[in-house]
Design a protein around this motif. Structure first.
Motif, PDB file in Angstrom:
ATOM      1  N   PRO A 152      -0.554  11.321  16.578  1.00 11.48           N
ATOM      2  CA  PRO A 152      -1.602  10.289  16.569  1.00 11.48           C
ATOM      3  C   PRO A 152      -2.427  10.267  15.299  1.00 11.48           C
ATOM      4  O   PRO A 152      -3.015   9.255  14.966  1.00 11.48           O
ATOM      5  CB  PRO A 152      -2.454  10.661  17.794  1.00 11.48           C
ATOM      6  N   GLY A 153      -2.515  11.371  14.562  1.00  4.60           N
ATOM      7  CA  GLY A 153      -3.292  11.378  13.329  1.00  4.60           C
ATOM      8  C   GLY A 153      -3.544  12.786  12.848  1.00  4.60           C
ATOM      9  O   GLY A 153      -4.102  13.611  13.584  1.00  4.60           O
ATOM     10  N   VAL A 154      -3.119  13.103  11.637  1.00  8.29           N
ATOM     11  CA  VAL A 154      -3.337  14.413  11.041  1.00  8.29           C
ATOM     12  C   VAL A 154      -3.766  14.206   9.595  1.00  8.29           C
ATOM     13  O   VAL A 154      -3.258  13.339   8.888  1.00  8.29           O
ATOM     14  CB  VAL A 154      -2.060  15.282  11.124  1.00  8.29           C
ATOM     15  N   GLU A 155      -4.763  14.991   9.163  1.00 13.38           N
ATOM     16  CA  GLU A 155      -5.271  14.845   7.801  1.00 13.38           C
ATOM     17  C   GLU A 155      -4.328  15.529   6.815  1.00 13.38           C
ATOM     18  O   GLU A 155      -4.020  16.718   6.950  1.00 13.38           O
ATOM     19  CB  GLU A 155      -6.676  15.439   7.687  1.00 13.38           C
ATOM     20  N   LEU A 156      -3.848  14.787   5.832  1.00 13.47           N
ATOM     21  CA  LEU A 156      -2.972  15.295   4.788  1.00 13.47           C
ATOM     22  C   LEU A 156      -3.434  14.730   3.451  1.00 13.47           C
ATOM     23  O   LEU A 156      -4.392  13.951   3.394  1.00 13.47           O
ATOM     24  CB  LEU A 156      -1.509  14.905   5.062  1.00 13.47           C
ATOM     25  N   SER A 157      -2.744  15.127   2.389  1.00 12.82           N
ATOM     26  CA  SER A 157      -3.021  14.557   1.072  1.00 12.82           C
ATOM     27  C   SER A 157      -1.719  14.063   0.459  1.00 12.82           C
ATOM     28  O   SER A 157      -0.671  14.700   0.609  1.00 12.82           O
ATOM     29  CB  SER A 157      -3.675  15.592   0.155  1.00 12.82           C
ATOM     30  N   LEU A 158      -1.791  12.909  -0.192  1.00 10.77           N
ATOM     31  CA  LEU A 158      -0.635  12.305  -0.859  1.00 10.77           C
ATOM     32  C   LEU A 158      -0.859  12.379  -2.366  1.00 10.77           C
ATOM     33  O   LEU A 158      -1.897  11.925  -2.870  1.00 10.77           O
ATOM     34  CB  LEU A 158      -0.472  10.845  -0.424  1.00 10.77           C
TER      35      LEU A 158
ATOM     36  N   ALA B 162       0.826  -1.209   0.000  1.00  8.55           N
ATOM     37  CA  ALA B 162       0.000   0.000   0.000  1.00  8.55           C
ATOM     38  C   ALA B 162       0.859   1.257   0.000  1.00  8.55           C
ATOM     39  O   ALA B 162       0.520   2.257  -0.642  1.00  8.55           O
ATOM     40  CB  ALA B 162      -0.931  -0.009   1.211  1.00  8.55           C
ATOM     41  N   ALA B 163       1.991   1.216   0.723  1.00  5.10           N
ATOM     42  CA  ALA B 163       2.884   2.376   0.750  1.00  5.10           C
ATOM     43  C   ALA B 163       3.530   2.598  -0.610  1.00  5.10           C
ATOM     44  O   ALA B 163       3.665   3.734  -1.078  1.00  5.10           O
ATOM     45  CB  ALA B 163       3.945   2.192   1.828  1.00  5.10           C
ATOM     46  N   LYS B 164       3.919   1.511  -1.267  1.00  5.03           N
ATOM     47  CA  LYS B 164       4.559   1.659  -2.583  1.00  5.03           C
ATOM     48  C   LYS B 164       3.588   2.209  -3.620  1.00  5.03           C
ATOM     49  O   LYS B 164       3.988   2.943  -4.517  1.00  5.03           O
ATOM     50  CB  LYS B 164       5.098   0.307  -3.035  1.00  5.03           C
ATOM     51  N   SER B 165       2.303   1.871  -3.466  1.00  3.55           N
ATOM     52  CA  SER B 165       1.331   2.382  -4.432  1.00  3.55           C
ATOM     53  C   SER B 165       1.092   3.867  -4.279  1.00  3.55           C
ATOM     54  O   SER B 165       0.573   4.513  -5.195  1.00  3.55           O
ATOM     55  CB  SER B 165       0.001   1.638  -4.268  1.00  3.55           C
ATOM     56  N   LEU B 166       1.461   4.434  -3.131  1.00  2.00           N
ATOM     57  CA  LEU B 166       1.260   5.861  -2.891  1.00  2.00           C
ATOM     58  C   LEU B 166       2.509   6.685  -3.172  1.00  2.00           C
ATOM     59  O   LEU B 166       2.519   7.894  -2.911  1.00  2.00           O
ATOM     60  CB  LEU B 166       0.815   6.100  -1.441  1.00  2.00           C
ATOM     61  N   CYS B 167       3.581   6.035  -3.671  1.00  2.00           N
ATOM     62  CA  CYS B 167       4.812   6.770  -3.966  1.00  2.00           C
ATOM     63  C   CYS B 167       4.542   7.800  -5.055  1.00  2.00           C
ATOM     64  O   CYS B 167       3.806   7.547  -6.011  1.00  2.00           O
ATOM     65  CB  CYS B 167       5.917   5.813  -4.415  1.00  2.00           C
ATOM     66  N   ALA B 168       5.193   8.959  -4.900  1.00  2.00           N
ATOM     67  CA  ALA B 168       5.063   9.999  -5.913  1.00  2.00           C
ATOM     68  C   ALA B 168       6.020   9.773  -7.060  1.00  2.00           C
ATOM     69  O   ALA B 168       5.749  10.129  -8.196  1.00  2.00           O
ATOM     70  CB  ALA B 168       5.310  11.377  -5.288  1.00  2.00           C
ATOM     71  N   SER B 169       7.200   9.156  -6.773  1.00  2.00           N
ATOM     72  CA  SER B 169       8.207   8.977  -7.816  1.00  2.00           C
ATOM     73  C   SER B 169       9.154   7.875  -7.389  1.00  2.00           C
ATOM     74  O   SER B 169       9.393   7.661  -6.203  1.00  2.00           O
ATOM     75  CB  SER B 169       8.982  10.289  -8.029  1.00  2.00           C
TER      76      SER B 169
ATOM     77  N   PHE C 145       7.648  10.413  -1.296  1.00  2.00           N
ATOM     78  CA  PHE C 145       6.244  10.647  -1.029  1.00  2.00           C
ATOM     79  C   PHE C 145       5.995  12.148  -1.062  1.00  2.00           C
ATOM     80  O   PHE C 145       6.703  12.905  -0.398  1.00  2.00           O
ATOM     81  CB  PHE C 145       5.828  10.087   0.338  1.00  2.00           C
ATOM     82  N   ASP C 146       5.016  12.561  -1.843  1.00  2.00           N
ATOM     83  CA  ASP C 146       4.668  13.979  -1.968  1.00  2.00           C
ATOM     84  C   ASP C 146       3.522  14.279  -1.008  1.00  2.00           C
ATOM     85  O   ASP C 146       2.345  14.137  -1.339  1.00  2.00           O
ATOM     86  CB  ASP C 146       4.277  14.301  -3.411  1.00  2.00           C
ATOM     87  N   LEU C 147       3.871  14.677   0.215  1.00  2.00           N
ATOM     88  CA  LEU C 147       2.877  14.966   1.242  1.00  2.00           C
ATOM     89  C   LEU C 147       2.539  16.450   1.222  1.00  2.00           C
ATOM     90  O   LEU C 147       3.432  17.301   1.221  1.00  2.00           O
ATOM     91  CB  LEU C 147       3.408  14.577   2.622  1.00  2.00           C
ATOM     92  N   ARG C 148       1.247  16.756   1.221  1.00  2.00           N
ATOM     93  CA  ARG C 148       0.783  18.134   1.225  1.00  2.00           C
ATOM     94  C   ARG C 148      -0.340  18.281   2.244  1.00  2.00           C
ATOM     95  O   ARG C 148      -0.796  17.307   2.846  1.00  2.00           O
ATOM     96  CB  ARG C 148       0.294  18.540  -0.170  1.00  2.00           C
ATOM     97  N   GLY C 149      -0.758  19.534   2.418  1.00  2.00           N
ATOM     98  CA  GLY C 149      -1.862  19.803   3.312  1.00  2.00           C
ATOM     99  C   GLY C 149      -3.178  19.328   2.738  1.00  2.00           C
ATOM    100  O   GLY C 149      -3.268  18.920   1.577  1.00  2.00           O
ATOM    101  N   PRO C 150      -4.273  19.382   3.509  1.00  2.00           N
ATOM    102  CA  PRO C 150      -5.568  18.897   3.019  1.00  2.00           C
ATOM    103  C   PRO C 150      -6.055  19.629   1.770  1.00  2.00           C
ATOM    104  O   PRO C 150      -6.737  19.034   0.933  1.00  2.00           O
ATOM    105  CB  PRO C 150      -6.512  19.135   4.205  1.00  2.00           C
TER     106      PRO C 150
END
Length: 678
Positions: A396-402, A347-354, A368-373
């Protein structure tokens, strides 16, 4: 940022707990008793020889066997000092007085040995002259005895010193003394006088039999003071190697001596020649060593089997763990203390940006290209697993976008937990990205449904309002009161419905981040006074007191700011105690303006405060219920945050409740620019 080693499940070999040797409690108890016995023995022997042997002239106390070296007064005094120092310093945490007194005694014993050695080198009489009142001749301890005092004193002074490699110098010094004393004892047992009396020294000067015995016991006592540190950890452990050492040590010490002594007695008695004695010694030592070698081999074989079994069990558990991680729908990353990713599931590999040749700051190849919501960029230091690795912070948990390699934006709930390594040092982190796309879709559908329902409700409410106006226009003048009252009920219900519909629409806009603000310079002071004047009709017997500066400007939407102030005043009127005042205050704090609305009343329970600004939340307990659907405070919070401020509440049940919100103050340069533009 999945590592190039993530495909290999065997890479994850990090353990989060320290591997330490367990200790045999029986050995610890024995060694602590041995330390106490060694200190007492040294003091007792030294005092008996000094007082009884030299003070009262009992020669049998100074020389155990006639013709052998005697224990001189300086040696007896040194034994008393050394035993006293050992007894004072043996506790792991001695009191300051015991520590100071013990170190003084140890320093004096070491100084005694150094002065005796100096007497031999420079032919002085510094030590011998101190005890001339006991013996007419200045008799010095032997050089071996002086060296033992010097080493024992240093060992006691360095008792708790440990090097970076966890080695204790005191234990090596004590072992050196034990070797010197054991050599002298072997000399006494075999008749080899050169081992206890150095050639070239005057007759009667050597390490006495009881001196060498006490030295050997003292060295064992020093080794037993800290049995769980340094070299002694191997001896006191409960594992196979420690047990083997404890079993082999007595035969290794006594076996050669006993065999050699027996062969020597046979040679002196004429039973066999020296060559035959050598052959017998060699054969006996070989046969004595074989059983111990056999026992050691069996124990090592058993330890190897146990280790192999443990390794198989650990490998199986690791395979189970890796299978579970690989099958998890959530993206899982396991990083070491350097930030390098050891494990990344599918699952982590499928979310890779590059998967290009570029590397991130930790040296990982996959990115991984992590950005704000909302798609805003996120700095490297704000990434949850970066904070967990570098600063040990728990997320513990923060909403982000990949953002994936195919351009998709996947909303995720990111969490990261730091791993504690050995002795509390950072050991890496575990990070999980949970795809919340289905939840966001459900939330979108709910918001859309709420918005549609609110819009659809406006039409029938408008029809009801128009029909109500038509009824009032058609009714003759001077109609009875009982006919007018139902119309007022309908009018009030229509007003309530319109407020609820407006609340639902505002909540939908806030959740969808589509709230539009028409910003311009706003005077909070004027708006507060205007809202208070409008609210005085509802407050009736509730006086509203206002404290505000002459000028308090902010940049915002005046209608929305009025909505927030009016809602807070309305709540204070609804939930406050009758006949008590309501206080409204506007204050300036650094670069922000703060508005507070305070009233006396039943208050809000402490457990309700964290949930106070949630959607559709209604307080329970002592707080009385009022009409509404529980969106007022939620909308106020969204409106204040849309202006760049914050909203909070404090309450003391049964006494006072205060709602505060802050807005950025309009800077002077912005005021002049805004006034010029206006």
């Amino acid at each position: 940022m999945a590592s190039r080693e993530a495909d290999n499940p065997a890479v994850f070999q990090y353990t989060t707990f320290p591997m330490t040797l367990s200790v045999d409690s029986r050995i610890l108890t024995f060694l602590l008793r041995l330390t106490s016995i060694a200190a007492s023995t040294a003091i007792l022997v030294g005092a008996v020889v000094l007082v009884g042997g030299w003070g009262f002239g009992i020669e049998g106390l100074t020389v155990l066997v006639p013709g052998l070296p005697a224990m001189v007064p300086a040696t007896a005094a040194g034994l008393i000092l050394t035993g006293t120092a050992l007894g004072l310093l043996c506790p792991v945490t001695p009191s300051p007085f015991r520590r100071g007194a013990g170190r003084v005694c140890a320093a004096l014993a070491s100084l005694l040995g150094a002065l005796v050695l100096a007497d031999y080198v420079f032919h002085g009489e510094w030590v011998g002259g101190l005890f001339v009142w006991l013996t007419p001749t200045s008799r010095l301890p032997s050089p071996q005895t002086a060296l033992c005092f010097l080493l024992l004193g240093l060992a006691l002074l360095l008792l708790d010193v440990e090097t970076r490699r966890e080695r204790r110098p005191a234990q090596y010094l004590a072992l050196t003394v034990a070797l010197l004393a054991w050599t002298a004892l072997i000399g006494y047992g075999t008749g080899a006088s050169q081992l206890h009396t150095l050639p070239g020294l005057p007759a009667g000067i050597g390490m006495a039999l009881h001196t060498s015995t006490v030295f050997f016991v003292l060295s064992l006592g020093i080794l037993g003071t800290r049995p769980t540190h340094g070299l002694m950890r191997t001896f006191t452990g409960a594992h196979a190697g420690s047990v083997m050492v404890r079993r082999l040590l007595p035969p290794l010490l006594l076996g050669p001596y006993v065999v050699g002594h027996l062969s020597l007695l046979g040679t002196r008695a004429g039973l066999y020649s020296s060559s035959t004695a050598f052959a017998l010694v060699t054969g006996m030592l070989t046969f004595i060593g074989l059983p111990f070698l056999w026992s050691a081999s069996r124990r090592l074989n058993q330890a190897g089997l146990d280790l192999e079994q443990a390794w198989r069990s650990e490998a199986l558990q690791r395979a189970w763990l890796m299978s579970i991680i690989e099958q998890m729908p959530d993206a899982v990353l396991i990083l070491d203390e350097q930030g390098r990713i050891l494990v990344a599931n599918a699952a982590a590999k499928s979310l890779c940006a590059s998967d290009s040749s570029g590397l991130d700051a930790f040296g990982n190849r996959f990115l991984f290209d992590l950005r704000g919501p909302s798609g805003e960029s996120l700095s490297w230091e704000e990434v949850p697993f970066v904070r967990a690795v570098t600063r040990g912070e728990l997320e513990p948990g923060v909403e982000l976008s990949l953002w994936t390699r195919d351009g998709r934006s996947v909303p995720v709930l990111a969490s990261a937990t730091p791993i504690q390594g050995r002795q509390g040092t950072p050991g890496g982190a575990v990070s999980i990205f949970r795809d919340i796309t289905p939840l966001k879709e459900l939330e979108r559908q709910r918001e859309e449904w709420t918005s549609v329902v609110a819009h659809d409700l406006r039409q029938p409410v408008s029809v009801i309002a128009l029909a109500l106006d038509a009824l009032r226009n058609d009714m003759p003048v001077g109609q009875p009161t009982h006919q007018e009252e139902p119309l007022r009920w309908i009018d009030t219900s229509v007003g309530n419905l319109r407020r609820m519909i407006d609340d639902l629409l505002d909540a939908s806009r806030i959740e969808a981040r589509q709230l539009r603000l028409e910003r311009r310079p706003v005077s909070l002071t004027e708006h507060v006074h205007a809202c208070v004047r409008r609210m005085e009709g509802q407050a009736r017997d509730r006086p509203i007191r206002v404290i505000a500066p002459d000028e308090a400007l902010t940049l915002g939407d005046p209608l929305r700011i009025d909505q927030v102030i009016t809602n807070l005043l309305s709540n204070a009127v609804k939930y406050g105690t009758p006949q008590t005042p309501i206080d409204v205050e506007v204050t300036r704090l650094e670069d922000e303006l703060r508005v507070s609305v305070s009233n006396e009343g039943p208050g809000i329970p402490p457990e309700e405060l964290p949930r106070l600004f949630r959607r559709f939340h209604r307080t329970s307990g002592g707080q009385k219920q009022a009409a509404g659907i529980g969106l007022g405070l939620y909308i106020c919070k969204g409106l204040v945050e849309a202006h760049g401020g914050r909203l909070w509440a404090t309450s003391t049940p049964g006494r006072r409740t205060t709602f505060c919100f802050s807005l950025p103050e309009l800077a002077r340069s912005e005021r002049s620019l805004a006034s010029g533009t206006h």
